[in-house]
Design an enzyme around this catalytic site. Structure first.
Site, PDB file in Angstrom:
ATOM      1  N   LYS A 207      16.218  26.918  37.676  1.00  0.00           N
ATOM      2  CA  LYS A 207      14.796  27.189  37.902  1.00  0.00           C
ATOM      3  C   LYS A 207      14.019  26.018  37.322  1.00  0.00           C
ATOM      4  CE  LYS A 207      11.071  30.346  37.066  1.00  0.00           C
ATOM      5  NZ  LYS A 207      10.703  31.713  36.746  1.00  0.00           N
ATOM      6  N   LYS A 261      15.595  27.817  42.484  1.00  0.00           N
ATOM      7  CA  LYS A 261      14.149  28.035  42.639  1.00  0.00           C
ATOM      8  C   LYS A 261      13.379  26.825  42.127  1.00  0.00           C
ATOM      9  CE  LYS A 261      10.777  31.332  40.792  1.00  0.00           C
ATOM     10  NZ  LYS A 261      10.669  32.533  39.984  1.00  0.00           N
TER      11      LYS A 261
HETATM   12  C1  PBG Z   1       8.638  33.515  35.912  1.00  0.00           C
HETATM   13  C2  PBG Z   1       8.497  33.576  37.401  1.00  0.00           C
HETATM   14  C3  PBG Z   1       7.948  32.555  38.191  1.00  0.00           C
HETATM   15  C4  PBG Z   1       7.955  32.998  39.498  1.00  0.00           C
HETATM   16  C5  PBG Z   1       8.543  34.239  39.493  1.00  0.00           C
HETATM   17  N1  PBG Z   1       8.869  34.602  38.178  1.00  0.00           N
HETATM   18  C6  PBG Z   1       7.556  31.191  37.863  1.00  0.00           C
HETATM   19  C7  PBG Z   1       6.679  30.945  36.740  1.00  0.00           C
HETATM   20  O1  PBG Z   1       5.599  31.531  36.640  1.00  0.00           O
HETATM   21  O2  PBG Z   1       7.056  30.093  35.937  1.00  0.00           O
HETATM   22  C8  PBG Z   1       7.399  32.212  40.628  1.00  0.00           C
HETATM   23  C9  PBG Z   1       7.616  32.747  42.000  1.00  0.00           C
HETATM   24  C10 PBG Z   1       6.768  32.150  43.038  1.00  0.00           C
HETATM   25  O3  PBG Z   1       6.082  31.125  42.811  1.00  0.00           O
HETATM   26  O4  PBG Z   1       6.769  32.690  44.148  1.00  0.00           O
HETATM   27  N2  PBG Z   1       9.447  34.473  35.344  1.00  0.00           N
END
Ligand code: PBG
Length: 337
Positions: A207, A261
Protein backbone atom coordinates in the site's frame (compact mmCIF):
# COMPACT_ATOMS: atom_id res chain seq x y z
CA UNK A 1 11.44 15.20 -57.95
CA UNK A 2 12.67 11.66 -58.32
CA UNK A 3 10.19 8.94 -57.34
CA UNK A 4 11.45 7.49 -53.99
CA UNK A 5 12.07 3.75 -53.66
CA UNK A 6 9.48 2.22 -51.30
CA UNK A 7 9.76 -1.48 -50.44
CA UNK A 8 7.00 -3.95 -51.19
CA UNK A 9 5.18 -4.65 -47.89
CA UNK A 10 4.05 -8.12 -48.99
CA UNK A 11 7.68 -9.11 -49.34
CA UNK A 12 8.54 -7.69 -45.93
CA UNK A 13 5.63 -9.46 -44.21
CA UNK A 14 6.28 -12.80 -45.85
CA UNK A 15 2.73 -13.86 -44.99
CA UNK A 16 2.83 -12.65 -41.38
CA UNK A 17 -0.13 -10.31 -40.92
CA UNK A 18 -1.15 -9.53 -37.32
CA UNK A 19 -4.33 -7.78 -38.43
CA UNK A 20 -5.93 -10.99 -39.75
CA UNK A 21 -7.08 -12.04 -36.27
CA UNK A 22 -8.53 -8.58 -35.61
CA UNK A 23 -10.60 -8.40 -38.78
CA UNK A 24 -14.00 -9.31 -37.35
CA UNK A 25 -15.82 -9.24 -34.05
CA UNK A 26 -16.07 -13.03 -33.76
CA UNK A 27 -12.37 -13.39 -34.41
CA UNK A 28 -11.43 -10.71 -31.88
CA UNK A 29 -13.52 -12.54 -29.32
CA UNK A 30 -11.92 -15.85 -30.22
CA UNK A 31 -8.37 -14.60 -29.67
CA UNK A 32 -9.17 -12.54 -26.57
CA UNK A 33 -6.77 -13.39 -23.73
CA UNK A 34 -8.41 -11.71 -20.75
CA UNK A 35 -11.98 -10.99 -19.93
CA UNK A 36 -13.57 -9.25 -17.00
CA UNK A 37 -16.22 -11.26 -15.17
CA UNK A 38 -18.55 -10.39 -12.32
CA UNK A 39 -16.54 -12.88 -10.24
CA UNK A 40 -13.60 -10.47 -10.34
CA UNK A 41 -15.41 -7.68 -8.52
CA UNK A 42 -15.30 -6.39 -4.96
CA UNK A 43 -17.58 -3.43 -4.28
CA UNK A 44 -16.61 -0.93 -1.55
CA UNK A 45 -19.47 0.69 0.33
CA UNK A 46 -19.40 3.56 2.80
CA UNK A 47 -21.57 3.35 5.89
CA UNK A 48 -22.98 6.33 7.82
CA UNK A 49 -24.96 6.72 11.00
CA UNK A 50 -28.71 7.20 10.85
CA UNK A 51 -31.72 5.53 9.32
CA UNK A 52 -33.08 5.08 5.80
CA UNK A 53 -30.76 7.64 4.30
CA UNK A 54 -28.27 7.80 1.44
CA UNK A 55 -25.74 10.59 0.86
CA UNK A 56 -23.63 11.55 -2.15
CA UNK A 57 -19.85 11.74 -1.93
CA UNK A 58 -19.13 14.98 -3.77
CA UNK A 59 -15.67 14.04 -5.02
CA UNK A 60 -16.89 10.63 -6.25
CA UNK A 61 -19.86 11.10 -8.60
CA UNK A 62 -22.28 8.18 -8.29
CA UNK A 63 -20.77 6.89 -5.03
CA UNK A 64 -22.99 6.99 -1.93
CA UNK A 65 -22.77 6.67 1.80
CA UNK A 66 -25.49 4.37 3.18
CA UNK A 67 -27.09 4.06 6.58
CA UNK A 68 -26.94 0.48 7.86
CA UNK A 69 -30.44 -0.44 6.68
CA UNK A 70 -29.69 0.95 3.21
CA UNK A 71 -26.31 -0.82 3.19
CA UNK A 72 -28.20 -4.09 3.65
CA UNK A 73 -30.31 -3.31 0.54
CA UNK A 74 -27.15 -2.37 -1.36
CA UNK A 75 -25.50 -5.64 -0.36
CA UNK A 76 -28.60 -7.49 -1.52
CA UNK A 77 -28.44 -5.79 -4.90
CA UNK A 78 -24.75 -6.62 -5.28
CA UNK A 79 -25.37 -10.27 -4.39
CA UNK A 80 -28.23 -10.48 -6.91
CA UNK A 81 -25.88 -9.28 -9.61
CA UNK A 82 -23.41 -12.01 -8.61
CA UNK A 83 -20.75 -9.77 -7.07
CA UNK A 84 -18.76 -12.07 -4.75
CA UNK A 85 -17.43 -9.53 -2.24
CA UNK A 86 -18.26 -6.25 -0.53
CA UNK A 87 -15.72 -4.11 1.33
CA UNK A 88 -17.15 -2.00 4.15
CA UNK A 89 -15.81 1.41 5.21
CA UNK A 90 -17.40 3.42 8.01
CA UNK A 91 -17.74 7.20 8.20
CA UNK A 92 -17.59 7.47 11.98
CA UNK A 93 -19.50 10.41 13.52
CA UNK A 94 -16.92 13.03 14.51
CA UNK A 95 -17.87 13.03 18.18
CA UNK A 96 -16.89 9.33 18.37
CA UNK A 97 -13.37 9.89 17.02
CA UNK A 98 -10.57 10.21 19.55
CA UNK A 99 -6.77 10.15 19.70
CA UNK A 100 -6.59 6.38 20.10
CA UNK A 101 -9.40 5.44 17.75
CA UNK A 102 -11.15 3.59 20.56
CA UNK A 103 -14.41 3.40 18.59
CA UNK A 104 -12.65 0.80 16.40
CA UNK A 105 -13.03 -1.62 19.33
CA UNK A 106 -16.68 -0.91 20.02
CA UNK A 107 -18.75 -3.98 19.07
CA UNK A 108 -21.60 -1.54 18.39
CA UNK A 109 -19.65 0.64 15.96
CA UNK A 110 -20.99 1.29 12.44
CA UNK A 111 -18.85 -1.40 10.86
CA UNK A 112 -20.06 -4.09 13.26
CA UNK A 113 -23.69 -2.99 13.00
CA UNK A 114 -23.49 -3.21 9.21
CA UNK A 115 -21.82 -6.65 9.38
CA UNK A 116 -24.48 -8.06 11.70
CA UNK A 117 -27.35 -6.54 9.70
CA UNK A 118 -26.09 -7.94 6.39
CA UNK A 119 -25.34 -11.35 7.93
CA UNK A 120 -28.78 -11.47 9.56
CA UNK A 121 -30.39 -11.35 6.10
CA UNK A 122 -28.27 -14.29 4.94
CA UNK A 123 -27.09 -12.38 1.87
CA UNK A 124 -24.73 -14.60 -0.13
CA UNK A 125 -21.80 -12.22 -0.44
CA UNK A 126 -18.39 -12.16 1.25
CA UNK A 127 -17.94 -9.34 3.73
CA UNK A 128 -14.49 -7.76 3.75
CA UNK A 129 -13.55 -5.42 6.57
CA UNK A 130 -10.84 -2.80 6.68
CA UNK A 131 -8.49 -3.06 9.65
CA UNK A 132 -6.83 0.29 10.35
CA UNK A 133 -7.59 3.08 12.79
CA UNK A 134 -8.01 6.03 10.41
CA UNK A 135 -11.83 6.15 10.33
CA UNK A 136 -11.80 6.31 14.14
CA UNK A 137 -8.88 8.59 15.07
CA UNK A 138 -9.12 12.34 15.56
CA UNK A 139 -5.77 12.78 13.74
CA UNK A 140 -6.72 10.63 10.74
CA UNK A 141 -3.76 8.24 10.98
CA UNK A 142 -4.05 4.46 10.61
CA UNK A 143 -2.16 3.88 13.85
CA UNK A 144 -1.59 5.29 17.31
CA UNK A 145 0.19 8.63 17.46
CA UNK A 146 2.70 9.03 20.31
CA UNK A 147 4.42 12.40 20.09
CA UNK A 148 4.88 12.72 16.36
CA UNK A 149 5.41 9.00 15.73
CA UNK A 150 2.93 6.37 14.60
CA UNK A 151 3.99 3.61 16.97
CA UNK A 152 4.07 0.11 15.52
CA UNK A 153 3.73 -2.52 18.21
CA UNK A 154 1.14 -0.78 20.35
CA UNK A 155 -0.90 -0.19 17.19
CA UNK A 156 -0.69 -3.88 16.25
CA UNK A 157 -2.11 -4.78 19.68
CA UNK A 158 -5.10 -2.54 18.98
CA UNK A 159 -5.50 -3.84 15.42
CA UNK A 160 -5.71 -7.42 16.76
CA UNK A 161 -8.57 -6.34 19.02
CA UNK A 162 -10.24 -4.49 16.13
CA UNK A 163 -9.98 -7.56 13.88
CA UNK A 164 -11.48 -9.73 16.62
CA UNK A 165 -14.44 -7.40 17.11
CA UNK A 166 -15.05 -7.49 13.35
CA UNK A 167 -14.78 -11.29 13.23
CA UNK A 168 -17.28 -11.58 16.07
CA UNK A 169 -19.69 -9.33 14.15
CA UNK A 170 -19.44 -11.56 11.07
CA UNK A 171 -16.54 -10.41 8.88
CA UNK A 172 -15.57 -13.13 6.39
CA UNK A 173 -12.33 -11.55 5.20
CA UNK A 174 -10.26 -9.35 7.47
CA UNK A 175 -8.25 -6.88 5.41
CA UNK A 176 -5.56 -4.93 7.29
CA UNK A 177 -4.73 -1.78 5.31
CA UNK A 178 -2.67 -0.05 7.98
CA UNK A 179 0.88 -1.10 6.91
CA UNK A 180 2.18 -1.75 10.44
CA UNK A 181 4.91 -4.40 10.65
CA UNK A 182 3.87 -7.80 11.95
CA UNK A 183 0.14 -7.19 11.98
CA UNK A 184 -0.72 -10.08 9.67
CA UNK A 185 0.95 -12.66 11.91
CA UNK A 186 -0.45 -11.09 15.08
CA UNK A 187 -4.00 -10.92 13.69
CA UNK A 188 -3.78 -14.50 12.34
CA UNK A 189 -2.79 -15.76 15.78
CA UNK A 190 -5.49 -13.70 17.46
CA UNK A 191 -8.19 -15.05 15.15
CA UNK A 192 -6.95 -18.64 15.51
CA UNK A 193 -6.74 -18.44 19.29
CA UNK A 194 -10.27 -17.08 19.56
CA UNK A 195 -12.19 -19.54 17.42
CA UNK A 196 -11.92 -17.81 14.04
CA UNK A 197 -9.33 -19.94 12.29
CA UNK A 198 -11.53 -20.20 9.19
CA UNK A 199 -11.73 -16.45 8.58
CA UNK A 200 -9.58 -15.26 5.70
CA UNK A 201 -6.89 -12.59 5.77
CA UNK A 202 -6.44 -10.24 2.83
CA UNK A 203 -3.23 -8.32 3.40
CA UNK A 204 -2.74 -4.89 1.93
CA UNK A 205 0.92 -5.80 1.47
CA UNK A 206 1.86 -3.11 -0.97
CA UNK A 207 0.00 0.00 0.00
CA UNK A 208 1.65 3.14 -1.25
CA UNK A 209 1.68 6.66 0.21
CA UNK A 210 -0.41 7.87 -2.70
CA UNK A 211 -2.00 11.12 -3.82
CA UNK A 212 -4.87 9.09 -5.26
CA UNK A 213 -6.64 8.52 -1.91
CA UNK A 214 -7.99 12.09 -1.66
CA UNK A 215 -11.66 11.44 -2.50
CA UNK A 216 -11.79 8.42 -0.15
CA UNK A 217 -10.65 10.56 2.75
CA UNK A 218 -13.50 12.87 1.85
CA UNK A 219 -15.90 9.89 1.82
CA UNK A 220 -14.89 8.69 5.29
CA UNK A 221 -14.38 12.21 6.62
CA UNK A 222 -10.66 12.08 7.43
CA UNK A 223 -9.39 14.63 4.87
CA UNK A 224 -9.76 17.65 7.08
CA UNK A 225 -8.24 15.95 10.11
CA UNK A 226 -5.18 14.20 8.74
CA UNK A 227 -2.15 15.59 10.51
CA UNK A 228 0.94 15.33 8.29
CA UNK A 229 1.18 12.41 5.89
CA UNK A 230 1.42 8.61 6.03
CA UNK A 231 4.90 8.18 4.58
CA UNK A 232 6.41 6.55 7.67
CA UNK A 233 4.19 3.51 7.16
CA UNK A 234 2.77 3.50 3.63
CA UNK A 235 5.27 2.66 0.88
CA UNK A 236 7.29 5.03 -1.27
CA UNK A 237 5.75 5.10 -4.80
CA UNK A 238 9.28 4.76 -6.20
CA UNK A 239 9.77 1.22 -4.90
CA UNK A 240 9.00 -2.20 -6.32
CA UNK A 241 11.37 -4.81 -4.78
CA UNK A 242 10.16 -3.61 -1.38
CA UNK A 243 6.60 -4.58 -2.35
CA UNK A 244 7.73 -8.16 -2.95
CA UNK A 245 9.43 -8.25 0.44
CA UNK A 246 6.23 -6.97 2.08
CA UNK A 247 4.14 -9.59 0.30
CA UNK A 248 6.60 -12.34 1.19
CA UNK A 249 6.47 -11.45 4.89
CA UNK A 250 2.67 -11.23 4.87
CA UNK A 251 2.42 -14.65 3.23
CA UNK A 252 4.83 -16.12 5.77
CA UNK A 253 2.71 -14.57 8.52
CA UNK A 254 -0.44 -16.22 7.17
CA UNK A 255 -2.04 -13.96 4.55
CA UNK A 256 -4.49 -15.81 2.29
CA UNK A 257 -4.67 -13.04 -0.31
CA UNK A 258 -2.53 -10.08 -1.28
CA UNK A 259 -3.83 -6.62 -2.15
CA UNK A 260 -1.92 -3.99 -4.11
CA UNK A 261 -3.07 -0.38 -3.74
CA UNK A 262 -3.55 1.94 -5.65
CA UNK A 263 -4.33 0.03 -8.83
CA UNK A 264 -3.79 1.53 -12.25
CA UNK A 265 -0.47 3.29 -11.51
CA UNK A 266 0.81 0.07 -9.86
CA UNK A 267 -0.03 -2.66 -12.37
CA UNK A 268 3.66 -3.57 -12.52
CA UNK A 269 3.46 -4.46 -8.82
CA UNK A 270 0.36 -6.59 -9.38
CA UNK A 271 2.18 -8.50 -12.12
CA UNK A 272 5.34 -9.03 -10.06
CA UNK A 273 3.45 -10.17 -6.97
CA UNK A 274 1.33 -12.60 -9.00
CA UNK A 275 4.29 -14.02 -10.92
CA UNK A 276 6.50 -14.32 -7.84
CA UNK A 277 4.12 -15.85 -5.31
CA UNK A 278 1.33 -17.47 -7.39
CA UNK A 279 -1.23 -16.52 -4.73
CA UNK A 280 -4.64 -14.82 -5.02
CA UNK A 281 -3.69 -11.25 -5.87
CA UNK A 282 -6.02 -8.25 -5.89
CA UNK A 283 -5.79 -4.61 -6.84
CA UNK A 284 -7.63 -1.62 -5.46
CA UNK A 285 -8.73 0.89 -8.07
CA UNK A 286 -8.80 3.70 -5.55
CA UNK A 287 -10.99 6.76 -5.20
CA UNK A 288 -8.68 9.10 -7.12
CA UNK A 289 -8.57 6.74 -10.07
CA UNK A 290 -12.37 6.56 -10.02
CA UNK A 291 -12.65 10.34 -9.76
CA UNK A 292 -10.26 10.92 -12.66
CA UNK A 293 -12.26 8.72 -15.02
CA UNK A 294 -15.55 10.31 -13.94
CA UNK A 295 -14.19 13.85 -14.26
CA UNK A 296 -12.72 13.31 -17.71
CA UNK A 297 -15.93 11.65 -18.90
CA UNK A 298 -18.08 14.45 -17.46
CA UNK A 299 -16.02 16.91 -19.47
CA UNK A 300 -16.59 14.85 -22.59
CA UNK A 301 -12.87 14.12 -22.85
CA UNK A 302 -13.15 10.33 -22.72
CA UNK A 303 -15.92 7.80 -23.34
CA UNK A 304 -17.07 6.70 -19.89
CA UNK A 305 -18.22 3.14 -20.64
CA UNK A 306 -15.18 2.27 -22.70
CA UNK A 307 -12.73 3.84 -20.25
CA UNK A 308 -14.24 1.97 -17.29
CA UNK A 309 -14.14 -1.39 -19.02
CA UNK A 310 -10.65 -0.79 -20.39
CA UNK A 311 -9.33 0.18 -16.96
CA UNK A 312 -10.78 -2.93 -15.35
CA UNK A 313 -9.58 -5.23 -18.13
CA UNK A 314 -6.07 -3.83 -17.59
CA UNK A 315 -6.12 -5.31 -14.06
CA UNK A 316 -6.94 -8.72 -15.50
CA UNK A 317 -4.14 -8.38 -18.01
CA UNK A 318 -1.73 -7.55 -15.18
CA UNK A 319 -2.67 -10.81 -13.48
CA UNK A 320 -5.12 -9.65 -10.82
CA UNK A 321 -7.58 -12.27 -9.56
CA UNK A 322 -9.97 -9.55 -8.56
CA UNK A 323 -10.46 -5.80 -8.42
CA UNK A 324 -11.80 -3.67 -5.63
CA UNK A 325 -13.57 -0.91 -7.57
CA UNK A 326 -16.22 1.73 -7.08
CA UNK A 327 -17.46 0.82 -10.58
CA UNK A 328 -18.34 -2.72 -9.42
CA UNK A 329 -22.11 -2.38 -9.24
CA UNK A 330 -22.62 -0.67 -12.57
CA UNK A 331 -20.13 -2.84 -14.42
CA UNK A 332 -21.84 -5.93 -12.97
CA UNK A 333 -25.12 -4.64 -14.36
CA UNK A 334 -23.55 -4.12 -17.78
CA UNK A 335 -21.91 -7.54 -17.78
CA UNK A 336 -25.30 -9.08 -17.11
CA UNK A 337 -26.92 -7.44 -20.16
C1 PBG B 1 -6.57 3.65 5.04
C2 PBG B 1 -7.35 3.55 3.77
C3 PBG B 1 -7.09 4.31 2.62
C4 PBG B 1 -8.04 3.96 1.67
C5 PBG B 1 -8.81 2.97 2.23
N1 PBG B 1 -8.38 2.72 3.55
C6 PBG B 1 -6.00 5.22 2.29
C7 PBG B 1 -5.63 6.27 3.20
O1 PBG B 1 -6.48 7.07 3.62
O2 PBG B 1 -4.44 6.35 3.49
C8 PBG B 1 -8.13 4.60 0.34
C9 PBG B 1 -9.10 4.01 -0.63
C10 PBG B 1 -9.41 4.86 -1.78
O3 PBG B 1 -8.75 5.90 -2.03
O4 PBG B 1 -10.35 4.51 -2.51
N2 PBG B 1 -6.77 2.64 5.95
Amino acid sequence: MKEPRIPNVTDILGGRRMRRNRSSDWSRRLVRENELSVNDLIWPIFVIDGHDHVEDVSSMPGVKRYTVDRAVRAAEEAAKLGIPGIALFPNTPNELRDDDGSEALNPENLMCKALRAIKAEGIPVGLITDVALDPYTSHGHDGLLRGDTIVNDETVDQLCRQALVQAEAGADVIAPSDMMDGRIGAIRETLDANGFSERQLMAYSAKYASAFYGPFRDAVGTNAMLRGDKRTYQMDPANTDEALREAELDLQEGADMIMVKPGMPYLDIVRRVKDTFLVPTYAYQVSGEYAMICAAAQNGWIDYDRAVLESLTAFKRAGADGILTYFALEIARKLKQ
